[in-house]
Design an enzyme around this catalytic site. Structure first.
Site, PDB file in Angstrom:
ATOM      1  N   VAL A   2       0.945  -1.283   0.023  1.00 18.03           N
ATOM      2  CA  VAL A   2       0.069   0.027  -0.033  1.00 18.03           C
ATOM      3  C   VAL A   2       0.680   1.182  -0.015  1.00 18.03           C
ATOM      4  CG1 VAL A   2      -1.937  -1.128   1.153  1.00 18.03           C
ATOM      5  CG2 VAL A   2      -0.110  -0.092   2.644  1.00 18.03           C
ATOM      6  N   ILE A  38      -1.575  -8.381   0.239  1.00 16.25           N
ATOM      7  CA  ILE A  38      -1.126  -6.947  -0.025  1.00 16.25           C
ATOM      8  C   ILE A  38      -0.098  -6.672   1.175  1.00 16.25           C
ATOM      9  CG2 ILE A  38      -2.018  -4.629   0.353  1.00 16.25           C
ATOM     10  CD1 ILE A  38      -2.954  -6.133  -2.108  1.00 16.25           C
ATOM     11  N   LYS A  39       0.892  -6.209   0.847  1.00 16.05           N
ATOM     12  CA  LYS A  39       1.996  -5.646   1.963  1.00 16.05           C
ATOM     13  C   LYS A  39       1.606  -4.367   2.819  1.00 16.05           C
ATOM     14  CE  LYS A  39       6.154  -7.629  -0.302  1.00 16.05           C
ATOM     15  NZ  LYS A  39       7.579  -6.977  -0.830  1.00 16.05           N
ATOM     16  N   ILE A  40       1.429  -4.549   4.137  1.00 19.72           N
ATOM     17  CA  ILE A  40       1.095  -3.451   4.865  1.00 19.72           C
ATOM     18  C   ILE A  40       2.121  -2.943   5.715  1.00 19.72           C
ATOM     19  CG2 ILE A  40      -0.601  -2.783   6.495  1.00 19.72           C
ATOM     20  CD1 ILE A  40      -1.907  -3.334   3.917  1.00 19.72           C
TER      21      ILE A  40
END
Length: 258
Positions: A2, A38-40
Site C-alpha cells: 500500500v 497485500i504488503k502493509i
C-alpha cells in the site's frame, strides 16, 4: 505494498488495499483474488488495518518489521506472512552502509513464537546483504532474495547437513546458544553482522491487539529503540520512492485507474 505515505492512517490503508484489489479486477476480471497478499507497514495503524482487511477477505503481509512485538501483533491481526527485514533497508542498496545489528535473533524468535503458540502466520524474511546471512537463516518459512544472491546460492554444493550446521534454526546449534536474549541485542563481539542468535525455550504468550498504549511502549523499548528507528527509516525511504513515482506519472500525464 500500500502507499507508504499512509503508514499511520488505518482508514487510508484499508481503502488503498481495497483499491489494489479493484485494480487487479479491472486489469484481469478472471484473476483469482485469493492469490493476492497485500504488503502493509508494521505500524500500529497498519496492523490494525490488517485486522480490518482480514474481515473483508483481504490477505495481508506485515512488512518493515523489526521486532518481536510487531510480529506478535501481526499474528493477532491475522496476517498471512510477516516480512522481517534482517538489515536496515538502507543497507540493502547502499554498499557503503553497514547495519551493525541485523535482527537474526528476532527472526528466529518470531518463528519459534508462532510454532509454540500455534499461530498460522508465517515468517518470510528479507533484506539480507549476502548469501552467508541467508544461510544463517536456513530453515525460516520463506525468504525473499535478489537475483544475484539466488544465482550465488545455485552454484553452491554444500550438503544439507553442512547448511544445517550453519543455520540458527538448527537443533544442533540451539543448545550452543547460551548468550542471547529476546530484545535483539545479540552480537557477542561479532563484527560481521552475524549473531549467535537467541537462546531456546518456551516463550510467553503476548497480546497487543486491543491495547495500543501497551504496544507502543513495548515497541518503543524493543532493541533499545532501534526497532522503531529502523521501521521509521524504512517507511521514509519507501515514502521517498512513492513521491518520485507519483511525480513521474504526473510528468508523463498518466491517467489514474480506479
Amino acid at each position: 505494498m500500500v502507499n507508504p505515505l499512509y503508514s499511520y492512517s488505518t482508514p487510508k490503508i484499508v481503502e488503498n488495499a481495497q483499491r489494489l484489489y479493484r485494480l487487479c479486477q479491472f486489469l484481469e476480471p478472471n484473476f483469482d483474488l485469493s492469490r493476492i497478499i497485500i504488503k502493509i507497514p508494521s505500524t500500529w495503524e497498519g496492523l490494525q488495518a490488517c485486522r480490518k482487511l482480514k474481515g473483508l477477505g483481504v490477505k495481508t503481509l506485515a512488512t518493515t518489521l523489526f521486532s518481536l512485538e510487531q510480529a506478535v501483533l501481526a499474528a493477532e491481526a491475522g496476517c498471512i506472512y510477516i516480512s522481517p527485514f534482517l538489515n536496515e533497508l538502507k543497507a540493502t542498496f547502499d554498499p557503503s552502509y553497514h547495519d551493525p545489528k541485523p535482527i537474526f535473533d528476532i527472526i528466529v524468535e518470531a518463528q519459534r513464537y508462532y510454532e509454540q503458540h500455534s499461530c498460522s502466520t508465517r515468517v518470510k524474511a528479507c533484506a539480507a546483504v549476502n548469501v552467508e546471512q541467508i544461510l544463517k537463516l536456513a530453515g525460516v518459512h520463506a525468504f525473499t532474495a535478489p537475483a544475484d544472491q539466488l544465482r550465488e546460492l545455485s552454484t553452491m554444493e554444500e550438503s544439507a547437513a553442512k547448511v544445517a550446521q550453519r543455520s540458527l534454526f538448527s537443533k544442533e546449534m540451539a543448545s550452543e546458544r547460551t548468550n542471547g536474549h529476546t530484545n535483539g541485542d545479540v552480537t557477542n563481539g561479532n563484527t560481521n553482522g552475524v549473531t549467535n542468535g537467541p537462546t531456546s525455550g518456551t516463550m510467553e504468550k503476548l497480546s497487543f491487539i486491543d491495547d495500543e498504549a501497551k504496544f507502543r511502549l513495548a515497541f518503543a523499548r524493543a532493541d533499545e529503540g532501534r526497532a522503531q528507528l529502523k521501521t521509521a527509516q524504512a517507511l521514509n525511504l519507501f515514502g521517498e520512492y512513492q513521491v518520485k513515482a507519483e511525480a513521474l506519472m504526473r510528468d508523463n500525464d498518466m491517467t489514474k485507474i480506479g
